[in-house]
Motif scaffolding. Structure first.
Motif, PDB file in Angstrom:
ATOM      1  N   ASP A  37       0.828  -1.214   0.000  1.00  0.00           N
ATOM      2  CA  ASP A  37       0.000   0.000   0.000  1.00  0.00           C
ATOM      3  C   ASP A  37       0.859   1.260   0.000  1.00  0.00           C
ATOM      4  O   ASP A  37       0.579   2.222  -0.729  1.00  0.00           O
ATOM      5  CB  ASP A  37      -0.939   0.010   1.204  1.00  0.00           C
ATOM      6  N   PHE A  38       1.930   1.259   0.809  1.00  0.00           N
ATOM      7  CA  PHE A  38       2.841   2.404   0.863  1.00  0.00           C
ATOM      8  C   PHE A  38       3.455   2.664  -0.509  1.00  0.00           C
ATOM      9  O   PHE A  38       3.484   3.803  -0.981  1.00  0.00           O
ATOM     10  CB  PHE A  38       3.928   2.139   1.910  1.00  0.00           C
ATOM     11  N   LEU A  39       3.948   1.613  -1.164  1.00  0.00           N
ATOM     12  CA  LEU A  39       4.592   1.786  -2.471  1.00  0.00           C
ATOM     13  C   LEU A  39       3.583   2.199  -3.547  1.00  0.00           C
ATOM     14  O   LEU A  39       3.907   3.012  -4.414  1.00  0.00           O
ATOM     15  CB  LEU A  39       5.322   0.504  -2.868  1.00  0.00           C
ATOM     16  N   ASN A  40       2.386   1.663  -3.499  1.00  0.00           N
ATOM     17  CA  ASN A  40       1.354   2.076  -4.469  1.00  0.00           C
ATOM     18  C   ASN A  40       0.968   3.541  -4.287  1.00  0.00           C
ATOM     19  O   ASN A  40       0.709   4.238  -5.267  1.00  0.00           O
ATOM     20  CB  ASN A  40       0.119   1.178  -4.363  1.00  0.00           C
ATOM     21  N   ASP A  41       0.948   4.015  -3.038  1.00  0.00           N
ATOM     22  CA  ASP A  41       0.665   5.433  -2.786  1.00  0.00           C
ATOM     23  C   ASP A  41       1.826   6.313  -3.240  1.00  0.00           C
ATOM     24  O   ASP A  41       1.616   7.379  -3.820  1.00  0.00           O
ATOM     25  CB  ASP A  41       0.401   5.678  -1.293  1.00  0.00           C
ATOM     26  N   LEU A  42       3.053   5.846  -2.979  1.00  0.00           N
ATOM     27  CA  LEU A  42       4.246   6.606  -3.333  1.00  0.00           C
ATOM     28  C   LEU A  42       4.476   6.626  -4.845  1.00  0.00           C
ATOM     29  O   LEU A  42       4.865   7.641  -5.408  1.00  0.00           O
ATOM     30  CB  LEU A  42       5.463   5.981  -2.636  1.00  0.00           C
ATOM     31  N   LEU A  43       4.211   5.500  -5.495  1.00  0.00           N
ATOM     32  CA  LEU A  43       4.463   5.337  -6.936  1.00  0.00           C
ATOM     33  C   LEU A  43       3.197   4.806  -7.612  1.00  0.00           C
ATOM     34  O   LEU A  43       3.123   3.624  -7.975  1.00  0.00           O
ATOM     35  CB  LEU A  43       5.629   4.361  -7.154  1.00  0.00           C
ATOM     36  N   PRO A  44       2.191   5.663  -7.790  1.00  0.00           N
ATOM     37  CA  PRO A  44       0.886   5.182  -8.273  1.00  0.00           C
ATOM     38  C   PRO A  44       0.905   4.558  -9.670  1.00  0.00           C
ATOM     39  O   PRO A  44       0.016   3.781 -10.000  1.00  0.00           O
ATOM     40  CB  PRO A  44       0.007   6.433  -8.236  1.00  0.00           C
ATOM     41  N   GLY A  47       4.131  -0.992 -11.113  1.00  0.00           N
ATOM     42  CA  GLY A  47       3.539  -2.302 -11.367  1.00  0.00           C
ATOM     43  C   GLY A  47       3.078  -2.958 -10.078  1.00  0.00           C
ATOM     44  O   GLY A  47       2.817  -2.299  -9.073  1.00  0.00           O
ATOM     45  N   THR A  48       3.025  -4.261 -10.094  1.00  0.00           N
ATOM     46  CA  THR A  48       2.632  -5.047  -8.929  1.00  0.00           C
ATOM     47  C   THR A  48       3.832  -5.173  -7.992  1.00  0.00           C
ATOM     48  O   THR A  48       4.962  -5.352  -8.439  1.00  0.00           O
ATOM     49  CB  THR A  48       2.185  -6.450  -9.384  1.00  0.00           C
ATOM     50  N   TRP A  49       3.581  -5.118  -6.690  1.00  0.00           N
ATOM     51  CA  TRP A  49       4.645  -5.236  -5.695  1.00  0.00           C
ATOM     52  C   TRP A  49       4.507  -6.549  -4.929  1.00  0.00           C
ATOM     53  O   TRP A  49       3.401  -6.915  -4.518  1.00  0.00           O
ATOM     54  CB  TRP A  49       4.595  -4.062  -4.715  1.00  0.00           C
ATOM     55  N   VAL A  50       5.631  -7.236  -4.742  1.00  0.00           N
ATOM     56  CA  VAL A  50       5.665  -8.477  -3.973  1.00  0.00           C
ATOM     57  C   VAL A  50       6.877  -8.399  -3.054  1.00  0.00           C
ATOM     58  O   VAL A  50       7.976  -8.041  -3.493  1.00  0.00           O
ATOM     59  CB  VAL A  50       5.781  -9.713  -4.900  1.00  0.00           C
TER      60      VAL A  50
END
Length: 127
Positions: A37-44, A47-50
């Motif tokens: 969630d943090f990475l998706n907010d920071l880098l909208p 790609g997908t994060w795992v």
């Protein structure tokens, strides 16, 4: 620190970023989704994060750029080094012929090295 691999649409690793434990941990328990969630907010537009583990205690191997994420086996693995090599049960590439065992010399040093020869399917001593 928690490490997260960004995947493209083919599950190839584009990059690995570090996220502070302050972000991923609640009441002493690490939560992968908090890092995602943090990475998706920071880098909208990413790609997908795992999550991947530097200590290899999850998903078999620490992810690196160009690695592949196998979602069905929940595993990261490196690019195939040679066409004849196969993945083992730990998602590490193995040659069809084991590398020769090298013993240290009288000084305790290794002075014999080998490289894989794909054409002959043998290990050749490096001169």
């Amino acid at each position: 620190m928690a490490h997260f691999a960004e995947l493209d649409e083919n599950n190839k690793v584009l990059q690995v970023l570090v996220v502070s434990n302050d972000i991923t941990t609640v009441d002493g328990v690490e939560n992968e989704q908090l890092g995602i969630d943090f990475l998706n907010d920071l880098l909208p537009d990413s790609g997908t994060w795992v999550q991947t583990s530097y200590n290899k205690n999850m998903r078999f191997n620490y992810a690196g750029t160009s690695y592949t994420y196998d979602a069905s086996n929940d595993a990261f693995y490196a690019p195939q080094p040679y066409p004849s090599w196969a993945l083992d049960e730990n998602f590490r590439w193995q040659p069809p012929v084991a590398q020769p065992v090298v013993e240290p010399n009288e000084d305790g040093l290794i002075d014999t090295f080998y490289e894989w020869n794909e054409e002959t399917q043998t290990w050749d001593e490096i001169e």
